[in-house]
Scaffold this motif. Sequence first.
Motif, PDB file in Angstrom:
ATOM      1  N   VAL A 325      42.962   5.126   5.529  1.00 32.92           N
ATOM      2  CA  VAL A 325      43.346   4.966   6.930  1.00 32.92           C
ATOM      3  C   VAL A 325      42.229   5.505   7.824  1.00 32.92           C
ATOM      4  CG1 VAL A 325      45.829   5.019   6.551  1.00 32.92           C
ATOM      5  CG2 VAL A 325      44.556   7.170   6.760  1.00 32.92           C
ATOM      6  N   GLY A 326      42.315   5.177   9.100  1.00 35.18           N
ATOM      7  CA  GLY A 326      41.357   5.672  10.083  1.00 35.18           C
ATOM      8  C   GLY A 326      42.063   6.485  11.159  1.00 35.18           C
ATOM      9  N   PRO A 327      41.327   7.273  11.922  1.00 37.16           N
ATOM     10  CA  PRO A 327      41.947   8.165  12.905  1.00 37.16           C
ATOM     11  C   PRO A 327      42.222   7.484  14.241  1.00 37.16           C
ATOM     12  CG  PRO A 327      39.594   8.503  12.899  1.00 37.16           C
ATOM     13  CD  PRO A 327      39.872   7.450  11.857  1.00 37.16           C
ATOM     14  N   PHE A 328      43.331   7.829  14.819  1.00 37.83           N
ATOM     15  CA  PHE A 328      43.621   7.501  16.219  1.00 37.83           C
ATOM     16  C   PHE A 328      43.825   8.845  16.897  1.00 37.83           C
ATOM     17  CE2 PHE A 328      45.756   6.424  20.047  1.00 37.83           C
ATOM     18  CZ  PHE A 328      45.547   5.074  20.309  1.00 37.83           C
ATOM     19  N   LYS A 329      42.881   9.214  17.764  1.00 37.23           N
ATOM     20  CA  LYS A 329      42.880  10.542  18.372  1.00 37.23           C
ATOM     21  C   LYS A 329      43.016  10.465  19.891  1.00 37.23           C
ATOM     22  CE  LYS A 329      39.901  12.871  14.969  1.00 37.23           C
ATOM     23  NZ  LYS A 329      40.535  14.182  14.807  1.00 37.23           N
ATOM     24  N   VAL A 330      43.666  11.471  20.435  1.00 32.95           N
ATOM     25  CA  VAL A 330      43.710  11.656  21.877  1.00 32.95           C
ATOM     26  C   VAL A 330      43.139  13.038  22.174  1.00 32.95           C
ATOM     27  CG1 VAL A 330      45.139  11.780  23.945  1.00 32.95           C
ATOM     28  CG2 VAL A 330      45.756  10.195  22.101  1.00 32.95           C
ATOM     29  N   THR A 395      46.687  10.941  14.807  1.00 30.82           N
ATOM     30  CA  THR A 395      47.505  10.242  13.826  1.00 30.82           C
ATOM     31  C   THR A 395      46.575   9.324  13.057  1.00 30.82           C
ATOM     32  OG1 THR A 395      49.592   9.049  13.480  1.00 30.82           O
ATOM     33  CG2 THR A 395      48.159   8.247  15.256  1.00 30.82           C
ATOM     34  N   MET A 396      47.085   8.637  12.046  1.00 33.94           N
ATOM     35  CA  MET A 396      46.231   7.799  11.202  1.00 33.94           C
ATOM     36  C   MET A 396      46.832   6.407  11.086  1.00 33.94           C
ATOM     37  SD  MET A 396      43.980  10.147  10.396  1.00 33.94           S
ATOM     38  CE  MET A 396      43.000   9.488   9.065  1.00 33.94           C
ATOM     39  N   PHE A 397      45.974   5.388  11.153  1.00 30.86           N
ATOM     40  CA  PHE A 397      46.404   4.000  11.005  1.00 30.86           C
ATOM     41  C   PHE A 397      45.466   3.256  10.054  1.00 30.86           C
ATOM     42  CE2 PHE A 397      47.883   4.456  15.618  1.00 30.86           C
ATOM     43  CZ  PHE A 397      49.219   4.649  15.261  1.00 30.86           C
ATOM     44  N   PRO A 398      46.010   2.298   9.276  1.00 32.93           N
ATOM     45  CA  PRO A 398      45.125   1.371   8.563  1.00 32.93           C
ATOM     46  C   PRO A 398      44.489   0.398   9.553  1.00 32.93           C
ATOM     47  CG  PRO A 398      47.418   0.757   8.229  1.00 32.93           C
ATOM     48  CD  PRO A 398      47.428   2.059   8.976  1.00 32.93           C
ATOM     49  N   TRP A 399      43.522  -0.370   9.090  1.00 34.72           N
ATOM     50  CA  TRP A 399      42.785  -1.287   9.960  1.00 34.72           C
ATOM     51  C   TRP A 399      43.702  -2.334  10.588  1.00 34.72           C
ATOM     52  CZ3 TRP A 399      38.490  -0.770  12.398  1.00 34.72           C
ATOM     53  CH2 TRP A 399      37.757  -1.868  12.867  1.00 34.72           C
ATOM     54  N   GLN A 400      44.667  -2.805   9.819  1.00 30.83           N
ATOM     55  CA  GLN A 400      45.639  -3.777  10.315  1.00 30.83           C
ATOM     56  C   GLN A 400      47.025  -3.143  10.303  1.00 30.83           C
ATOM     57  OE1 GLN A 400      44.748  -6.580  11.613  1.00 30.83           O
ATOM     58  NE2 GLN A 400      42.608  -6.637  10.922  1.00 30.83           N
ATOM     59  N   THR A 436      40.355   8.657  24.149  1.00 32.69           N
ATOM     60  CA  THR A 436      40.886   8.276  22.846  1.00 32.69           C
ATOM     61  C   THR A 436      39.761   7.890  21.896  1.00 32.69           C
ATOM     62  OG1 THR A 436      41.184   5.973  23.515  1.00 32.69           O
ATOM     63  CG2 THR A 436      43.071   7.454  23.799  1.00 32.69           C
ATOM     64  N   LEU A 437      40.030   8.070  20.615  1.00 34.98           N
ATOM     65  CA  LEU A 437      39.153   7.589  19.546  1.00 34.98           C
ATOM     66  C   LEU A 437      40.017   6.757  18.614  1.00 34.98           C
ATOM     67  CD1 LEU A 437      36.305   7.895  17.988  1.00 34.98           C
ATOM     68  CD2 LEU A 437      37.602   9.472  16.530  1.00 34.98           C
ATOM     69  N   THR A 438      39.624   5.530  18.356  1.00 34.78           N
ATOM     70  CA  THR A 438      40.353   4.641  17.461  1.00 34.78           C
ATOM     71  C   THR A 438      39.538   4.403  16.198  1.00 34.78           C
ATOM     72  OG1 THR A 438      39.355   2.624  18.344  1.00 34.78           O
ATOM     73  CG2 THR A 438      41.327   3.465  19.479  1.00 34.78           C
ATOM     74  N   PRO A 439      40.134   3.816  15.155  1.00 36.38           N
ATOM     75  CA  PRO A 439      39.340   3.468  13.973  1.00 36.38           C
ATOM     76  C   PRO A 439      38.146   2.579  14.317  1.00 36.38           C
ATOM     77  CG  PRO A 439      41.677   3.360  13.449  1.00 36.38           C
ATOM     78  CD  PRO A 439      41.584   3.597  14.931  1.00 36.38           C
TER      79      PRO A 439
END
Length: 464
Positions: A325-330, A395-400, A436-439
């Motif tokens: 997964v990749g990071p989604f940060k605020v 939090t963490m999200f996969p690419w899709q 914000t930082l996204t994948p």
Amino acid sequence: MTRLNGHYEAIVVGGGIGGLSTAVCLARAGRKVLVLEKNDSPGGNCSARKMGDYMFDLAVHQLTGVEGEGQCGGVLKAYDVLKQLKFARIDPFLVLDFPDRSYSLPGSWDGLRDALVKDFPEEKDSIDKLMRKMEVLKQDALIAQKILYGGNGVVNDLLDKAVPTSKWLSFPVSVFSMLVDGEISAERLFKRYLKNDKLRAVATAAWPYLGVPPSQLSGMMMAFLFGGQHMEKTFYPVGSSQKIADTFVSSIEAHGGTVALGAAVKKIVVTNGRASGVELEDGTKVTSDYVVCNAPAEYAYRELLDDGAGRQKVLGKMKEMTKSVGPFKVYLGLDFDVSKAGLEKHEYLMYDTYDHDETFARMKAGYPSALSCYSPTQADPSLAPGGHSTVILTTMFPWQTTRDWRTHEVVIAEEMIDRLEKRIPDVRKHIKVQKTLTPEKLRSHTNTTEGAMYGWANTIQQVL
């Protein structure tokens, strides 16, 4: 960009912390080394950026083992940079917020054991058995590292401190148990000792830092995280994680090496089947005896190497592997002291449920169902103006994802801040900086495929 002169004994592509570490070793050994980093600052994931009046780390929350029996401290000492860095001890390691209550996980081995026994007194014997198992696994891992990769000063020192002679004698037997444990999930490994579902959920709650839930996660990886964070204690680098990268750069340059920033590599040049240098995006060509590539593996084979040497075969194998997964940060800069307003400790991990599989399913659907919330200014107030704070939500999200985080970036950020407001009411009134930082943004910064923070997923099939 730094002026590049002549031929180098080694070129390191990528000035992330791994590339810098390699270059420190080479430079200290007297080699003429060049590090090429595409960004305007070194460090990769071990870096920080100023946003307004606030300093934020890209990725580092805490570091394990800076002192005592830790590998991190051993490496920094071997590089002769430990004295140039300052670390703040983090304790507790984590506070866990579950729907019915919170749990504090102390940043020491004895403290963790006592806290778990206090919260689950009927499980005392089970807790003791699990913790003994973690101690044995750590010793086995150190011995295996020595046998497989040979000795070095850091590993030898850790072995002397952590592994008694009797353990060496029993290793031929216990190594088989370790190999078996490497083939099972964290859920199965921990369930062998902890039958209480809530206790097991608490003990494995740090799984987001490895990217997959305990049912999919390698048991060995979870064991090393569980043991390492508490046996070796955790720390925060004063001045942000950028200080570590900058100190490495200073060491490289002090020993005659060169670090060139803003120097994106276009191709690794191969001559007669051997890497012989690089070509930069601006057309500059630099030759070397060796090239060390610290870029993500899939990016390196896809973008930096031409056809040949089994390139397509390797790429095909990589495409079959599961990415993390990749990071989604605020990032939040706040005009007050959060330590006096509900965020008293360094880091919190917030869950909607004890069911980690359900949490991961919702993350794959695009919802921030697991949320890390940490405030570096608890450890280092200098990262913000006097009386102010920084808070980083992750939090963490996969690419899709089912709900696309690309088109819902603002909505997801607001949902994460809503979660923070359960601990700090009306926090929105105090926000001075919000980014914000996204994948996708991480991919742009580090070239990691699909913004995968951990590279390949730490599943059972892909570990060991």
